[in-house]
Design a protein around this motif. Structure first.
Motif, PDB file in Angstrom:
ATOM      1  N   MET A   1     -49.132  18.090 -10.072  1.00 46.61           N
ATOM      2  CA  MET A   1     -48.941  17.224 -11.235  1.00 46.61           C
ATOM      3  C   MET A   1     -50.302  16.766 -11.760  1.00 46.61           C
ATOM      4  O   MET A   1     -51.214  16.505 -10.994  1.00 46.61           O
ATOM      5  CB  MET A   1     -48.104  15.998 -10.863  1.00 46.61           C
ATOM      6  N   ALA A   2     -50.424  16.686 -13.102  1.00 46.29           N
ATOM      7  CA  ALA A   2     -51.681  16.266 -13.699  1.00 46.29           C
ATOM      8  C   ALA A   2     -51.994  14.824 -13.322  1.00 46.29           C
ATOM      9  O   ALA A   2     -51.107  13.993 -13.237  1.00 46.29           O
ATOM     10  CB  ALA A   2     -51.609  16.394 -15.226  1.00 46.29           C
ATOM     11  N   ARG A  25     -48.380  16.366 -21.883  1.00 43.78           N
ATOM     12  CA  ARG A  25     -48.022  17.795 -21.879  1.00 43.78           C
ATOM     13  C   ARG A  25     -48.311  18.417 -20.521  1.00 43.78           C
ATOM     14  O   ARG A  25     -47.463  19.138 -19.959  1.00 43.78           O
ATOM     15  CB  ARG A  25     -48.804  18.522 -22.979  1.00 43.78           C
ATOM     16  N   GLU A  26     -49.514  18.150 -19.998  1.00 46.32           N
ATOM     17  CA  GLU A  26     -49.877  18.741 -18.711  1.00 46.32           C
ATOM     18  C   GLU A  26     -49.042  18.157 -17.572  1.00 46.32           C
ATOM     19  O   GLU A  26     -48.701  18.868 -16.615  1.00 46.32           O
ATOM     20  CB  GLU A  26     -51.367  18.526 -18.457  1.00 46.32           C
ATOM     21  N   GLY A  29     -46.067  20.002 -17.186  1.00 45.67           N
ATOM     22  CA  GLY A  29     -46.259  21.390 -16.784  1.00 45.67           C
ATOM     23  C   GLY A  29     -46.120  22.379 -17.921  1.00 45.67           C
ATOM     24  O   GLY A  29     -45.755  23.536 -17.701  1.00 45.67           O
ATOM     25  N   LEU A  30     -46.433  21.939 -19.151  1.00 45.73           N
ATOM     26  CA  LEU A  30     -46.265  22.795 -20.321  1.00 45.73           C
ATOM     27  C   LEU A  30     -47.610  23.254 -20.880  1.00 45.73           C
ATOM     28  O   LEU A  30     -48.569  22.481 -20.929  1.00 45.73           O
ATOM     29  CB  LEU A  30     -45.507  22.048 -21.428  1.00 45.73           C
ATOM     30  N   SER A  31     -47.660  24.489 -21.307  1.00 46.83           N
ATOM     31  CA  SER A  31     -48.817  24.988 -22.031  1.00 46.83           C
ATOM     32  C   SER A  31     -48.692  24.552 -23.485  1.00 46.83           C
ATOM     33  O   SER A  31     -47.661  24.004 -23.909  1.00 46.83           O
ATOM     34  CB  SER A  31     -48.867  26.519 -21.961  1.00 46.83           C
TER      35      SER A  31
END
Length: 287
Positions: A1-2, A25-26, A29-31
């Motif tokens: 996780m970020a 967003r990070e 877990g999304l680009s």
């Protein structure tokens, strides 16, 4: 996780907004592509928002909130970002202010005033004061400095747009500032033209009827987006992206360009007028 970094309280609103977007967003877990799936925006557009370089459109803010489950956070605060980005500029000018920084080409027709991107401080100050006669001096100066700051795009060698300005001859002959200030205004245009930053053209006073006689316009094109048209009045402005209407105006602009003096002759005319004002003389009219 970020892992969330500490927030720098000194950062600008757009930068804070962009960093918050990237963190959310990070954390999910999304680009960039993953967050944009189902929207009409591209990866570079969202990346610019995350870096504080572009505003967040309302429809994209709603999409982001829906995907990230952020309870309308980005929708609620996107107007704060827009206000911060435009600074002292009018709200209706917001889209143009951002668009010209990303434009591949900018084409302007200015029948009554020199375009904002080419104005000197003295010329801009006179126009701002005439439009806002009761504004405090510091408010006027804030608007003037904001207008001058826009011209920095001519100094970035990696992102200079192709800039074309068609000017009416009356701008050279009917000054709204002192002769010396007028000389400086014209010499600034000459300097940019000689550095190949801009291409000015002059529509002669006696050329007869011509397209867009009473309609100042700006047309901008982009490497990754459809062209945009901007039409402005004294206290309002409108951006238009309808392809058919933009195309109609661009054709009219091309016809206007054909009615104007050549770039070489136009530059010589501007130089001569600047010299006349510098020596306290009134430029001759083209016959």
């Amino acid at each position: 996780m970020a892992r969330r970094k500490d927030i720098d309280g000194s950062m600008s609103v757009p930068t804070f907004y962009g960093k918050e977007l990237r963190w959310k967003r990070e954390a999910a877990g999304l680009s960039l592509e993953g967050l944009l799936e189902g929207s009409f925006y591209g990866k570079s557009y969202l990346s610019d928002i995350e870096h504080g370089e572009r505003r967040m459109p309302l429809d994209l803010a709603r999409h982001v909130d829906r995907v990230l489950g952020t309870d309308q956070f980005f929708e609620r605060h996107c107007e704060d970002v827009r206000r911060a980005r435009r600074g002292p500029h009018a709200a209706y000018f917001e889209k143009v202010l951002e668009a010209e920084r990303h434009a591949e080409s900018i084409e302007e027709w200015c029948p009554s005033t020199f375009p904002g991107l080419l104005q000197t401080a003295a010329y801009a100050r006179t126009l701002v004061r005439s439009a806002h006669p009761y504004a405090r001096d510091e408010q006027v100066e804030e608007k003037v400095q904001a207008r001058l700051a826009r011209a920095r795009l001519f100094e970035d060698d990696h992102a200079i747009p192709e800039y074309w300005a068609i000017l009416h001859e009356s701008l050279l002959l009917d000054p709204i500032v002192s002769p010396q200030q007028m000389a400086e205004q014209l010499e600034g245009i000459v300097e940019l033209a000689e550095r190949r930053r801009i291409t000015p053209q002059i529509v002669p006073r006696k050329c007869g009827a011509y397209p867009l006689m009473a309609s100042p316009i700006t047309v901008m094109t982009f490497p990754d987006a459809p062209p945009l048209l901007y039409i402005e009045a004294s206290y309002s402005g409108d951006t238009i992206d309808d392809p058919a209407l933009v195309q109609q105006y661009r054709k009219a602009y091309d016809r206007l360009r054909a009615a104007a003096l050549s770039p070489k002759a136009s530059l010589a005319r501007i130089k001569a007028a600047a010299g006349d004002y510098r020596h306290g003389e009134q430029p001759d009219r083209l016959e």
